[in-house]
Scaffold this active site. Structure first.
Site, short mmCIF file in Angstrom:
data_model
loop_
_atom_site.label_atom_id
_atom_site.label_comp_id
_atom_site.label_asym_id
_atom_site.label_seq_id
_atom_site.Cartn_x
_atom_site.Cartn_y
_atom_site.Cartn_z
N LYS A 101 4.78 -7.58 6.78
CA LYS A 101 4.90 -6.57 5.73
C LYS A 101 5.44 -7.16 4.44
O LYS A 101 6.48 -7.82 4.44
CB LYS A 101 5.83 -5.45 6.22
CG LYS A 101 6.09 -4.33 5.20
CD LYS A 101 4.85 -3.53 4.92
CE LYS A 101 5.04 -2.57 3.75
NZ LYS A 101 5.42 -1.24 4.14
N HIS A 138 3.07 -3.06 0.56
CA HIS A 138 3.60 -1.94 -0.23
C HIS A 138 3.12 -2.21 -1.65
O HIS A 138 3.67 -3.07 -2.34
CB HIS A 138 5.13 -1.86 -0.15
CG HIS A 138 5.66 -0.67 -0.88
ND1 HIS A 138 6.25 0.39 -0.24
CD2 HIS A 138 5.63 -0.35 -2.19
CE1 HIS A 138 6.57 1.31 -1.15
NE2 HIS A 138 6.20 0.88 -2.33
N HIS A 176 -0.21 3.23 2.62
CA HIS A 176 0.08 4.55 2.01
C HIS A 176 -0.48 4.68 0.59
O HIS A 176 0.26 4.84 -0.37
CB HIS A 176 1.58 4.86 2.03
CG HIS A 176 2.50 3.73 1.68
ND1 HIS A 176 2.38 3.00 0.52
CD2 HIS A 176 3.56 3.20 2.34
CE1 HIS A 176 3.32 2.08 0.49
NE2 HIS A 176 4.05 2.18 1.59
N ASP A 249 3.67 6.84 7.58
CA ASP A 249 4.84 6.46 6.79
C ASP A 249 5.98 7.45 7.00
O ASP A 249 6.81 7.65 6.11
CB ASP A 249 4.49 6.36 5.29
CG ASP A 249 5.50 5.52 4.52
OD1 ASP A 249 6.31 4.81 5.15
OD2 ASP A 249 5.50 5.60 3.28
O1 DOR Z 1 9.17 6.77 1.01
C1 DOR Z 1 9.33 5.72 1.63
N1 DOR Z 1 10.30 5.59 2.58
N2 DOR Z 1 8.56 4.67 1.34
C2 DOR Z 1 8.79 3.46 1.84
O2 DOR Z 1 8.08 2.57 1.50
C3 DOR Z 1 9.94 3.23 2.75
C4 DOR Z 1 10.35 4.46 3.42
C5 DOR Z 1 11.69 4.34 4.11
O3 DOR Z 1 11.92 3.36 4.82
O4 DOR Z 1 12.51 5.27 3.99
ZN ZN Z 2 6.65 2.82 4.83
#
Ligand code: DOR
Ligand code: ZN
Length: 350
Positions: A101, A138, A176, A249
């Site tokens: 990742k 990401h 996402h 996600d």
């Molecule tokens: O909204 C999110 N929450 N996007 C992410 O990329 C990480 C995730 C998190 O780990 O809380």
């Molecule tokens: Zn994520």
């Protein structure tokens, strides 16, 4: 006419945050009830950067599973500028790590150890290209001069296009996705590039951030976008194009960490994940394509077998509780206190 019952091959979640410790124990049941497998994100504190750490984390997940569950966590490594290229061979030879990742440093929750300059990980990316280990992106830039709603589009131009040129055979998943730009890029790409789409980006646009006041529980990264982008995502998800597959996600945070002056990013959707996707597909009259998106395109991309078990959904509404326990606190789930149109009636162990 909308069918009232839907039976599909048991799906997988190709992007999931399970956390660790008591929080992991609080949430794992929701995912294990619906999905046979999930790609588990490595953004713990500290991050999961080695195969040995991923294997330990995997054992902790399996130890928390409800009795009788055969849910399989598919582990990932967190790419840092210090990741040695050898770790890629170890990952490829393990039977537990399925991807690496990439977090741009500062983009989201626990991304501080992420990558500041792409060139510093080129040697690792070369090894991944050679070993055919997927890179999960990401896809947002974090430059302060870029508008938050443009972060994904600018990432595609500045990072993704050059990456594709330099590493044409690298297997990549743009995670996402939230914009028409991402849909256009991925649908035009060859089969070694794919994208996951969340249920919340299919169901909500950015108005949900400000409905009658600021709504911290609808804040996530990448941030919700305008309606034209949501429509493009819905079109892509329901198009039967194998580039696109399910990745929730789902990202639980304690309520107080979101209802704060500087609230965390993340929506919790695992409690009704497949049901939310069914609502989205129903909006376009394409429930017949949910199975390919949820159960076929992901394993085909990851070169894993499709699941053999089945799952049955029924068009019976149920009310989401106002909160679920999360370690010593509580988590406010998506659609808290409101109805979801579809229910799971049968989820055979698979
Ligand atoms: O909204 C999110 N929450 N996007 C992410 O990329 C990480 C995730 C998190 O780990 O809380
Ligand atoms: Zn994520």
């Amino acid at each position: 006419m909308t069918p009232t019952r839907l039976e599909i091959t048991r799906p997988d979640d190709w992007h999931l945050h399970l956390r660790d410790g008591d929080a992991l124990a609080s949430v794992i049941g929701h995912t294990a009830r619906r999905f046979a497998r999930a790609i588990v994100m490595p953004n713990l504190k500290p991050p999961v950067t080695t195969v040995a750490q991923a294997e330990d984390y995997r054992r902790r997940i399996v130890a928390c599973l409800p009795a009788g569950s055969r849910f399989q966590p598919l582990m990932t490594l967190y790419l840092t500028e210090d990741t040695p290229a050898d770790e890629i061979a170890r990952a490829k030879n393990s039977d537990s790590v399925f991807a690496v990742k990439y977090y741009p440093a500062g983009a989201t929750t626990n991304s501080q150890s992420g990558v500041r300059e792409l060139a510093r990980v080129y040697r690792v990316l070369e090894a991944m290209e050679r070993h055919e280990l997927p890179l999960l992106l990401h896809g947002e830039v974090t430059d302060p001069d870029i508008d938050i709603f443009d972060r994904e589009r600018v990432f595609i131009e500045r990072c993704l296009m050059p990456l594709r040129e330099r590493f044409p055979a690298l297997r990549m998943v743009l995670e996402h996705i939230t914009t028409r730009d991402a849909v256009d890029f991925v649908s035009a790409a060859p089969a070694n590039v794919a994208a996951t789409i969340t249920a919340h980006h299919l169901l909500l646009n950015r108005n949900a951030l400000f409905e009658g006041g600021i709504r911290p529980h609808n804040f996530c990264a990448p941030i919700l976008k305008r309606e034209t982008h949501r429509a493009a995502l819905l079109q892509a998800a329901t198009s039967a194009d194998p580039h696109f597959f399910l990745g929730t996600d789902s990202a639980p945070h304690p309520r107080e960490a979101k209802e704060a002056a500087c609230g965390c990013a993340g929506l919790y959707t695992a409690h009704a994940a497949l049901e939310f996707y069914a609502e989205a597909f129903e909006q376009t009259g394409r429930l017949d394509r949910l199975e390919a998106f949820a159960s076929f395109h992901g394993p085909d991309f990851y070169r894993l077998p499709r699941n053999e078990g089945r799952i049955v959904l029924e068009r019976t509404p149920w009310a989401v509780p106002d909160e679920y326990p999360l370690a010593g606190s509580a988590c406010k789930p998506m659609r808290a206190g409101e109805p979801v149109a579809w229910s799971i009636v049968e989820a055979a162990a698979s």
